[in-house]
Design a protein around this motif. Structure first.
Motif, PDB file in Angstrom:
ATOM      1  N   TYR A 151      63.858 -27.289  63.290  1.00  0.00           N
ATOM      2  CA  TYR A 151      64.626 -28.359  63.938  1.00  0.00           C
ATOM      3  C   TYR A 151      63.685 -29.384  64.564  1.00  0.00           C
ATOM      4  O   TYR A 151      62.767 -29.036  65.313  1.00  0.00           O
ATOM      5  N   GLY A 152      63.916 -30.646  64.240  1.00  0.00           N
ATOM      6  CA  GLY A 152      63.083 -31.722  64.759  1.00  0.00           C
ATOM      7  C   GLY A 152      62.141 -32.328  63.741  1.00  0.00           C
ATOM      8  O   GLY A 152      61.417 -33.268  64.048  1.00  0.00           O
ATOM      9  N   ASP A 153      62.158 -31.790  62.518  1.00  0.00           N
ATOM     10  CA  ASP A 153      61.262 -32.299  61.476  1.00  0.00           C
ATOM     11  C   ASP A 153      62.070 -32.719  60.247  1.00  0.00           C
ATOM     12  O   ASP A 153      62.173 -31.980  59.268  1.00  0.00           O
ATOM     13  N   PRO A 154      62.677 -33.919  60.273  1.00  0.00           N
ATOM     14  CA  PRO A 154      63.464 -34.369  59.130  1.00  0.00           C
ATOM     15  C   PRO A 154      62.622 -34.721  57.911  1.00  0.00           C
ATOM     16  O   PRO A 154      63.164 -34.871  56.812  1.00  0.00           O
ATOM     17  N   ILE A 155      61.327 -34.823  58.085  1.00  0.00           N
ATOM     18  CA  ILE A 155      60.443 -35.183  56.966  1.00  0.00           C
ATOM     19  C   ILE A 155      60.011 -33.950  56.181  1.00  0.00           C
ATOM     20  O   ILE A 155      60.170 -33.881  54.957  1.00  0.00           O
ATOM     21  N   GLY A 156      59.472 -32.970  56.889  1.00  0.00           N
ATOM     22  CA  GLY A 156      58.922 -31.795  56.207  1.00  0.00           C
ATOM     23  C   GLY A 156      59.694 -30.520  56.387  1.00  0.00           C
ATOM     24  O   GLY A 156      59.383 -29.512  55.754  1.00  0.00           O
ATOM     25  N   GLY A 157      60.708 -30.524  57.261  1.00  0.00           N
ATOM     26  CA  GLY A 157      61.538 -29.343  57.422  1.00  0.00           C
ATOM     27  C   GLY A 157      60.967 -28.261  58.314  1.00  0.00           C
ATOM     28  O   GLY A 157      61.511 -27.163  58.367  1.00  0.00           O
ATOM     29  N   GLY A 158      59.859 -28.562  59.014  1.00  0.00           N
ATOM     30  CA  GLY A 158      59.269 -27.556  59.900  1.00  0.00           C
ATOM     31  C   GLY A 158      58.066 -26.874  59.281  1.00  0.00           C
ATOM     32  O   GLY A 158      57.760 -27.055  58.104  1.00  0.00           O
ATOM     33  N   TRP A 159      57.369 -26.054  60.081  1.00  0.00           N
ATOM     34  CA  TRP A 159      56.143 -25.433  59.581  1.00  0.00           C
ATOM     35  C   TRP A 159      56.416 -24.441  58.463  1.00  0.00           C
ATOM     36  O   TRP A 159      55.628 -24.354  57.500  1.00  0.00           O
ATOM     37  N   ALA A 160      57.519 -23.697  58.547  1.00  0.00           N
ATOM     38  CA  ALA A 160      57.807 -22.701  57.513  1.00  0.00           C
ATOM     39  C   ALA A 160      58.118 -23.381  56.181  1.00  0.00           C
ATOM     40  O   ALA A 160      57.645 -22.952  55.120  1.00  0.00           O
ATOM     41  N   GLU A 161      58.908 -24.440  56.227  1.00  0.00           N
ATOM     42  CA  GLU A 161      59.226 -25.169  54.997  1.00  0.00           C
ATOM     43  C   GLU A 161      57.985 -25.854  54.435  1.00  0.00           C
ATOM     44  O   GLU A 161      57.772 -25.872  53.213  1.00  0.00           O
ATOM     45  N   ARG A 162      57.160 -26.408  55.299  1.00  0.00           N
ATOM     46  CA  ARG A 162      55.922 -27.040  54.834  1.00  0.00           C
ATOM     47  C   ARG A 162      55.000 -26.004  54.193  1.00  0.00           C
ATOM     48  O   ARG A 162      54.367 -26.275  53.159  1.00  0.00           O
ATOM     49  N   LEU A 163      54.930 -24.811  54.783  1.00  0.00           N
ATOM     50  CA  LEU A 163      54.102 -23.752  54.207  1.00  0.00           C
ATOM     51  C   LEU A 163      54.695 -23.269  52.893  1.00  0.00           C
ATOM     52  O   LEU A 163      53.953 -23.004  51.935  1.00  0.00           O
ATOM     53  N   ARG A 164      56.015 -23.175  52.826  1.00  0.00           N
ATOM     54  CA  ARG A 164      56.662 -22.775  51.577  1.00  0.00           C
ATOM     55  C   ARG A 164      56.328 -23.741  50.443  1.00  0.00           C
ATOM     56  O   ARG A 164      55.998 -23.330  49.331  1.00  0.00           O
ATOM     57  N   ARG A 165      56.392 -25.039  50.733  1.00  0.00           N
ATOM     58  CA  ARG A 165      56.094 -26.043  49.706  1.00  0.00           C
ATOM     59  C   ARG A 165      54.627 -25.970  49.289  1.00  0.00           C
ATOM     60  O   ARG A 165      54.309 -26.095  48.095  1.00  0.00           O
ATOM     61  N   PHE A 166      53.747 -25.788  50.257  1.00  0.00           N
ATOM     62  CA  PHE A 166      52.319 -25.700  49.941  1.00  0.00           C
ATOM     63  C   PHE A 166      52.056 -24.510  49.035  1.00  0.00           C
ATOM     64  O   PHE A 166      51.348 -24.623  48.027  1.00  0.00           O
TER      65      PHE A 166
END
Length: 233
Positions: free
Chosen positions: A33-48
């Motif tokens: 919540y609060g990251d409309p660009i990357g979806g948060g650290w977990a979502e960013r790590l998932r994409r990476f």
């Protein structure tokens, strides 16, 4: 310097014959919540990891969850995400506790969760989790106290955050569960830096905050050691 508990539970982890399955469970910090660009650290790590053909990560964060709620859903969530028959996830990343810490109604009100009860609940959560698979714990971020109360009734503050954080960190240390002390890492960067990396609500990271969290977590040695070990031939 961040404090990391011994990672003996990870060094004994065997290699897996399928892509590493990672569950991230917790509250809004996991949800992103609060990251409309990357979806948060977990979502960013998932994409990476997806781009690198690395581990598969499931985001199981729920806004507002306290330790008790994560405990209630722990095993069912774990059992339902094995993907492959007779397989279960390989690693669990927990991040929860901040929602237990606020004062209710006024700055000197009672804590949402009593500290003694919180300790018992954290210990029960960790004991249950480590029976399922190796466990890592990502700590809470410090709030901007000037922005309190949150939702006109929750008074978060650093003193209570530190007490609840210390309870969790001690419980992790007693069980040799690596703990990433985000609270102290961010505190060392200064309150101005913290405020710049939080939303206007003073509680949730903003886009820059989640980018910083991703960097802190992705370069965390226990996580790197486990993913490297699994990827080795």
């Amino acid at each position: 310097m961040q404090t990391i508990s011994p990672a003996s539970t990870l060094t004994q982890t065997p290699r897996f014959d399928h892509p590493l399955k990672v569950l991230a469970m917790g509250d809004s910090l996991v949800y992103g919540y609060g990251d409309p660009i990357g979806g948060g650290w977990a979502e960013r790590l998932r994409r990476f990891w997806m781009e690198e053909n690395g581990p598969v990560l499931y985001n199981l964060g729920i806004r507002g969850d306290r330790v008790a709620q994560v405990s209630e859903r722990l095993e069912q969530e774990f059992r339902l995400r094995g993907e492959i028959r007779n397989k279960v996830p390989d690693l669990l990343i927990l991040s929860v506790g901040v929602n237990d810490s606020p004062r209710l109604g006024r700055p000197d009100g009672r804590c949402f969760t009593d500290e003694i009860l919180f300790q018992k609940q954290v210990e029960q959560l960790l004991d249950s989790a480590r029976q399922l698979c190796p466990v890592l714990f990502v700590g809470m971020v410090p709030v901007n106290e000037v922005r309190m109360p949150f939702l006109d009734c929750f008074y978060f503050n650093h003193a209570d955050q530190r007490r609840f954080k210390n309870i969790t960190q001690q419980a992790c240390g007693d069980r040799q569960i690596p703990y990433l002390d985000i609270f102290e890492i961010w505190q060392q960067r200064g309150q101005e830096w913290i405020n710049d990396h939080l939303m206007a609500d003073g509680l949730h990271p903003n886009v820059a905050g989640y980018k910083a969290l991703l960097d802190d977590i992705h370069h965390w040695q226990p996580l790197k050691e486990l993913t490297t070990k699994v990827s080795q031939p």
